[in-house]
Design a protein around this motif. Sequence first.
Motif, short mmCIF file in Angstrom:
data_model
loop_
_atom_site.label_atom_id
_atom_site.label_comp_id
_atom_site.label_asym_id
_atom_site.label_seq_id
_atom_site.Cartn_x
_atom_site.Cartn_y
_atom_site.Cartn_z
N GLY A 8 0.82 -1.20 0.00
CA GLY A 8 0.00 0.00 0.00
C GLY A 8 0.85 1.25 0.00
N ALA A 9 0.17 2.39 0.02
CA ALA A 9 0.86 3.69 0.02
C ALA A 9 1.18 4.09 1.46
CB ALA A 9 -0.03 4.74 -0.63
N HIS A 10 2.47 4.22 1.75
CA HIS A 10 2.92 4.58 3.08
C HIS A 10 3.31 6.07 3.08
CE1 HIS A 10 3.08 0.27 3.30
NE2 HIS A 10 3.47 0.29 4.56
N ARG A 11 2.64 6.85 3.89
CA ARG A 11 2.94 8.28 3.99
C ARG A 11 4.22 8.47 4.81
NH1 ARG A 11 1.52 11.92 8.17
NH2 ARG A 11 1.51 14.13 7.54
N ILE A 12 5.12 9.32 4.31
CA ILE A 12 6.33 9.68 5.03
C ILE A 12 6.36 11.20 5.16
CG2 ILE A 12 8.85 9.71 5.02
CD1 ILE A 12 8.83 7.06 3.59
#
Length: 364
Positions: free
Chosen positions: A342-346
């Motif tokens: 999935g899309a991991h926010r950093i």
Amino acid sequence: MQPLKDQFFSKTYITTLAADVKTAAPDFDAAAFTRQVLDRKWKNRELKDRMHHVADCLHAALNRDYKSSIRLLTPIVQQRIKEGTNSFGDMIFPDFVERFGLEDFKTSVRALEVFTAACSSEFAVRPFIVRYPQEMMRQMLEWSKHKSEHVRRLASEGCRPRLPWAMALPEFKKDPRPVLKVLENLKSDTSEYVRRSVANNLNDISKDNLEVALQTAERWFGKNKATDALVRHALRNELKKGNKRALALFALPHRTKARINKLEITPARIRIGESVHIHFTLESTATERLRLEYWVDFVKAKGHTTRKVFQIFEGDFSAGATRAFRKKHRFQDFTTRKHYAGAHRIAIAVNGSAKAETEVHLAD
């Protein structure tokens, strides 16, 4: 990597334990004890289950009353400590006290004091705190002045309101004052091993009684470097959250106009087990002290996210200064963290406030 349960409770450990007990008690059937421990369920037993199982088998094989068993086991533990052969597996000795000694306060307290140097009695002491709260906390106060750092640490670690992997102490979540009396004696302890426990205990207190923890930290801070480091570790979660009072203790401004420029994650798409590089430039607009972190919102199995905070740097910056930073992060599975696609926010945070963010896409 070999599982912890096999590292600490191996067949070698069990046979050595059996031999040590046999030496102390010639009537002890070491072979029968070993067979009973290494039963058909042994391979499938997890760490704590193995610990309890060994203690139960030892109790059955000794075939003695509790006081007699402790008199026999105490010299065995003391010899292991003297020779330096004690290990994490020796947690069976405090566990023996917890499982069979709750009705004998005096014998058990003396045993836990000895056994904690072999393998901490921090878990075993907690049922005694629940059963005998006033007597046990008086004992913890005495232990906080003990000559042994292991016993002094037990005084702190054993009464943590939220000790991981242990039974909670709900009364101390409501009212931590009895705990704080112990911590006051240990906040400037000569042993870092003890001070680290005090910091973790105060961190526990902050989760249920933040105002009490902050007042305590503010009272302790500024006396010496060792206690200041303790306070910083105790308030680590509040620093990550950007708590104004926690930041102020370490001369970190709550509001800063520092800017994060040119944030880039490379590569932007990876697979589980691979790494990314985080690049950015910090531009300081005033002379101030700044704490830089990066936040990762990890995608979980059901699609929600959980944030983990990683520190990058803390230091003084002059007005107009710019500095480039580069950090590597590996999305590798660990025992305590499993990754999901999935899309991991950093995000890059300065003094607890997010200043820039982007995403990395993780695939199976």
